[in-house]
Design a protein around this motif. Structure first.
Motif, PDB file in Angstrom:
ATOM      1  N   UNK A  54       5.858   8.096  14.775  1.00 46.49           N
ATOM      2  CA  UNK A  54       6.473   6.928  14.149  1.00 46.49           C
ATOM      3  C   UNK A  54       7.088   6.041  15.234  1.00 46.49           C
ATOM      4  N   UNK A  55       6.634   4.790  15.274  1.00 47.34           N
ATOM      5  CA  UNK A  55       7.129   3.871  16.291  1.00 47.34           C
ATOM      6  C   UNK A  55       7.718   2.595  15.705  1.00 47.34           C
ATOM      7  N   UNK A  56       7.530   2.387  14.392  1.00 45.08           N
ATOM      8  CA  UNK A  56       8.027   1.180  13.745  1.00 45.08           C
ATOM      9  C   UNK A  56       8.050   1.390  12.241  1.00 45.08           C
ATOM     10  N   UNK A  57       8.779   0.519  11.567  1.00 42.61           N
ATOM     11  CA  UNK A  57       8.698   0.456  10.118  1.00 42.61           C
ATOM     12  C   UNK A  57       8.329  -0.976   9.744  1.00 42.61           C
ATOM     13  N   UNK A  58       8.031  -1.182   8.475  1.00 43.90           N
ATOM     14  CA  UNK A  58       7.536  -2.465   8.011  1.00 43.90           C
ATOM     15  C   UNK A  58       8.248  -2.870   6.733  1.00 43.90           C
ATOM     16  N   UNK A  59       8.327  -4.171   6.522  1.00 47.45           N
ATOM     17  CA  UNK A  59       8.760  -4.710   5.239  1.00 47.45           C
ATOM     18  C   UNK A  59       7.600  -5.556   4.746  1.00 47.45           C
ATOM     19  N   UNK A  60       7.093  -5.232   3.578  1.00 47.97           N
ATOM     20  CA  UNK A  60       5.970  -5.958   2.999  1.00 47.97           C
ATOM     21  C   UNK A  60       6.493  -7.249   2.377  1.00 47.97           C
ATOM     22  N   UNK A  61       6.093  -8.391   2.934  1.00 45.73           N
ATOM     23  CA  UNK A  61       6.536  -9.692   2.434  1.00 45.73           C
ATOM     24  C   UNK A  61       5.634 -10.216   1.321  1.00 45.73           C
ATOM     25  N   UNK A  62       4.332  -9.981   1.442  1.00 47.17           N
ATOM     26  CA  UNK A  62       3.387 -10.418   0.410  1.00 47.17           C
ATOM     27  C   UNK A  62       2.193  -9.482   0.427  1.00 47.17           C
ATOM     28  N   UNK A  63       1.481  -9.475  -0.685  1.00 44.73           N
ATOM     29  CA  UNK A  63       0.329  -8.592  -0.818  1.00 44.73           C
ATOM     30  C   UNK A  63       0.746  -7.225  -1.326  1.00 44.73           C
ATOM     31  N   UNK A  64      -0.200  -6.317  -1.294  1.00 41.40           N
ATOM     32  CA  UNK A  64       0.055  -4.932  -1.696  1.00 41.40           C
ATOM     33  C   UNK A  64      -0.440  -4.004  -0.599  1.00 41.40           C
ATOM     34  N   UNK A  65       0.087  -2.793  -0.612  1.00 42.56           N
ATOM     35  CA  UNK A  65      -0.355  -1.760   0.316  1.00 42.56           C
ATOM     36  C   UNK A  65      -0.546  -0.460  -0.461  1.00 42.56           C
ATOM     37  N   UNK A  66      -1.533   0.305  -0.068  1.00 43.09           N
ATOM     38  CA  UNK A  66      -1.787   1.598  -0.698  1.00 43.09           C
ATOM     39  C   UNK A  66      -1.382   2.715   0.244  1.00 43.09           C
ATOM     40  N   UNK A  67      -0.864   3.778  -0.360  1.00 43.54           N
ATOM     41  CA  UNK A  67      -0.443   4.965   0.371  1.00 43.54           C
ATOM     42  C   UNK A  67      -1.473   6.059   0.104  1.00 43.54           C
ATOM     43  N   UNK A  68      -1.971   6.674   1.186  1.00 43.56           N
ATOM     44  CA  UNK A  68      -2.993   7.712   1.085  1.00 43.56           C
ATOM     45  C   UNK A  68      -2.515   9.000   1.732  1.00 43.56           C
ATOM     46  N   UNK A  69      -2.772  10.109   1.052  1.00 43.79           N
ATOM     47  CA  UNK A  69      -2.674  11.441   1.646  1.00 43.79           C
ATOM     48  C   UNK A  69      -4.111  11.896   1.800  1.00 43.79           C
ATOM     49  N   UNK A  70      -4.565  11.984   3.033  1.00 49.61           N
ATOM     50  CA  UNK A  70      -5.985  12.221   3.248  1.00 49.61           C
ATOM     51  C   UNK A  70      -6.743  11.022   2.706  1.00 49.61           C
ATOM     52  N   UNK A  71      -7.685  11.264   1.807  1.00 48.63           N
ATOM     53  CA  UNK A  71      -8.457  10.159   1.202  1.00 48.63           C
ATOM     54  C   UNK A  71      -7.957   9.792  -0.187  1.00 48.63           C
ATOM     55  N   UNK A  72      -6.943  10.518  -0.675  1.00 48.31           N
ATOM     56  CA  UNK A  72      -6.439  10.283  -2.025  1.00 48.31           C
ATOM     57  C   UNK A  72      -5.328   9.236  -2.019  1.00 48.31           C
ATOM     58  N   UNK A  73      -5.534   8.174  -2.796  1.00 50.32           N
ATOM     59  CA  UNK A  73      -4.494   7.158  -2.933  1.00 50.32           C
ATOM     60  C   UNK A  73      -3.440   7.686  -3.892  1.00 50.32           C
ATOM     61  N   UNK A  74      -2.190   7.723  -3.415  1.00 54.28           N
ATOM     62  CA  UNK A  74      -1.117   8.285  -4.232  1.00 54.28           C
ATOM     63  C   UNK A  74      -0.113   7.243  -4.711  1.00 54.28           C
ATOM     64  N   UNK A  75      -0.162   6.020  -4.145  1.00 54.53           N
ATOM     65  CA  UNK A  75       0.782   4.987  -4.576  1.00 54.53           C
ATOM     66  C   UNK A  75       0.297   3.619  -4.120  1.00 54.53           C
ATOM     67  N   UNK A  76       0.793   2.601  -4.817  1.00 57.48           N
ATOM     68  CA  UNK A  76       0.583   1.218  -4.417  1.00 57.48           C
ATOM     69  C   UNK A  76       1.967   0.591  -4.252  1.00 57.48           C
ATOM     70  N   UNK A  77       2.189  -0.035  -3.106  1.00 61.02           N
ATOM     71  CA  UNK A  77       3.481  -0.633  -2.795  1.00 61.02           C
ATOM     72  C   UNK A  77       3.413  -2.139  -2.983  1.00 61.02           C
ATOM     73  N   UNK A  78       4.524  -2.710  -3.440  1.00 57.67           N
ATOM     74  CA  UNK A  78       4.623  -4.139  -3.741  1.00 57.67           C
ATOM     75  C   UNK A  78       5.484  -4.853  -2.708  1.00 57.67           C
TER      76      UNK A  78
END
Length: 143
Positions: A54-78
């Motif tokens: 871990x070298x940084x963190x992010x704040x999502x300003x626009x769009x969406x992001x998906x969280x994956x464990x392996x190849x499985x999508x476990x969440x969508x972030x707003x």
């Protein structure tokens, strides 16, 4: 006003729209935005890779992001989500991959700047603690 100052003001205004940043003063939001690096993407883009340092963190300003464990999508972030904060604070490897789903804008905060901001801005500590609790209870491995 130069372009950089205008960009800072726009990012402060955008953060002000998100509930997690409602308790920040204008000065605190300005310090946060000035410490960050703003990035835009027009296509899916990996923010965080599972099992990497871990070298940084992010704040999502626009769009969406998906969280994956392996190849499985476990969440969508707003927009408004703080991403990657937990591993950064703990100094551990990333527990998931996070990728934007398409066009997105993010603020990237490097580890040293993040540590300094946590000390300087009490509201940021509260926001991050709330985000960690939300991610741990509802979405394991969200960073």
């Amino acid at each position: 006003m130069n372009a950089r100052a205008k960009g800072y003001r726009e990012d402060v205004a955008r953060l002000r729209e998100f509930p997690d940043f409602a308790d920040f003063s204008d000065d605190e939001l300005t310090r946060l935005v000035r410490a960050a690096h703003r990035t835009s993407t027009s296509a899916p883009w990996p923010l965080i890779h599972e099992q990497t340092p871990s070298d940084a963190c992010f704040i999502l300003l626009s769009g969406e992001a998906s969280v994956y464990l392996g190849r499985e999508r476990i969440a969508v972030l707003s927009p408004g989500e703080v991403i990657g904060e937990s591993a950064l604070r703990r100094g551990k490897l990333r527990s998931a991959t996070v990728t934007t789903n398409g066009p997105a804008e993010v603020l990237r905060i490097d580890r040293d700047d993040f540590a300094r901001l946590l000390d300087e801005i009490p509201a940021l500590r509260g926001t991050v603690d709330d985000t960690v609790a939300r991610h741990m209870s509802g979405t394991p491995g969200s960073e």
